[in-house]
Scaffold this active site. Structure first.
Site, short mmCIF file in Angstrom:
data_model
loop_
_atom_site.label_atom_id
_atom_site.label_comp_id
_atom_site.label_asym_id
_atom_site.label_seq_id
_atom_site.Cartn_x
_atom_site.Cartn_y
_atom_site.Cartn_z
N HIS A 102 -6.31 3.60 35.48
CA HIS A 102 -7.13 3.89 36.67
C HIS A 102 -6.36 4.77 37.64
O HIS A 102 -5.14 4.72 37.73
CB HIS A 102 -7.62 2.62 37.36
CG HIS A 102 -6.53 1.65 37.72
ND1 HIS A 102 -5.96 0.81 36.81
CD2 HIS A 102 -5.92 1.41 38.90
CE1 HIS A 102 -5.05 0.07 37.41
NE2 HIS A 102 -4.98 0.43 38.68
N HIS A 104 -6.32 5.79 41.70
CA HIS A 104 -6.76 5.42 43.04
C HIS A 104 -7.03 6.69 43.84
O HIS A 104 -6.19 7.59 43.88
CB HIS A 104 -5.65 4.67 43.79
CG HIS A 104 -5.23 3.37 43.18
ND1 HIS A 104 -5.58 2.15 43.72
CD2 HIS A 104 -4.46 3.08 42.10
CE1 HIS A 104 -5.05 1.18 42.99
NE2 HIS A 104 -4.35 1.71 42.01
P1 AMP Z 1 -2.86 -1.32 40.20
O1 AMP Z 1 -2.99 -1.88 38.80
O2 AMP Z 1 -1.59 -1.78 40.88
O3 AMP Z 1 -3.02 0.15 40.28
O4 AMP Z 1 -3.96 -1.96 41.11
C1 AMP Z 1 -5.17 -2.48 40.68
C2 AMP Z 1 -6.17 -2.25 41.77
O5 AMP Z 1 -7.38 -2.84 41.35
C3 AMP Z 1 -5.83 -2.86 43.13
O6 AMP Z 1 -5.91 -1.85 44.12
C4 AMP Z 1 -6.87 -3.94 43.32
O7 AMP Z 1 -7.25 -4.08 44.67
C5 AMP Z 1 -8.01 -3.44 42.47
N1 AMP Z 1 -8.90 -4.47 41.95
C6 AMP Z 1 -8.56 -5.63 41.35
N2 AMP Z 1 -9.66 -6.30 40.96
C7 AMP Z 1 -10.73 -5.53 41.31
C8 AMP Z 1 -12.15 -5.67 41.17
N3 AMP Z 1 -12.70 -6.74 40.60
N4 AMP Z 1 -12.94 -4.68 41.65
C9 AMP Z 1 -12.40 -3.59 42.24
N5 AMP Z 1 -11.07 -3.41 42.39
C10 AMP Z 1 -10.25 -4.35 41.94
#
Ligand code: AMP
Length: 138
Positions: A102, A104
């Site tokens: 993903h 951001h």
């Molecule tokens: P990272 O793997 O560190 O890049 O971060 C994962 C991102 O996913 C974080 O910013 C979380 O806030 C976000 N996140 C986790 N669960 C969900 C969800 N159910 N819906 C939307 N965002 C999510």
């Protein structure tokens, strides 16, 4: 690292858990981050399995970047932003918490600080920001 099809973003893709969808095409999905570090923080993912930048194929990366480009321009308009921060974390040591690739997208304003990590946002506000962003994508 092996792809775990029970990760939370795979569940979002299968419609098993809800999300605030912003945009989708046949290869990618964009939805709002529920722990936004700035208003309008959203995520772009490929619809196919991939852990992170290390195992991504050129096709997955180019599909994601096409959507990132579209959504980033929409976010500039929707939030009257001054800039965009694009982030991607790979592997736990790299800061990755959800093991489906993903990106951001954070719309930024001059002088604005990024908020803390891991703080649940206000769902009404996130929903409204998602709708604003979708509308700006026209
Ligand atoms: P990272 O793997 O560190 O890049 O971060 C994962 C991102 O996913 C974080 O910013 C979380 O806030 C976000 N996140 C986790 N669960 C969900 C969800 N159910 N819906 C939307 N965002 C999510």
């Amino acid at each position: 690292m092996r792809y775990d099809s029970d990760n939370i973003f795979a569940k979002i893709l299968r419609g098993e858990i809800p999300s605030f969808k912003v945009y989708e095409d046949d290869k990618t999905l964009c939805f709002m981050d529920i722990m936004p570090r700035v208003p309008g923080h959203c995520l772009v993912i490929p619809k196919t399995s991939c852990v992170n930048i290390l195992d991504a194929t050129p096709a997955q990366l180019s599909a994601c970047m096409e959507t990132v480009n579209k959504v980033a321009n929409g976010a500039m308009k929707a939030f009257d932003a001054d800039g965009i921060t694009l982030q991607q974390f790979s592997e736990a040591a790299g800061g990755q918490e959800v093991f489906h690739l993903h990106f951001h997208i954070l719309p930024r304003h001059e002088g604005q600080k990024v908020g803390p990590h891991g703080v649940m946002g206000d769902m009404d506000e996130i929903k409204a920001n998602g709708e604003k962003l979708t509308a700006a994508l026209g």
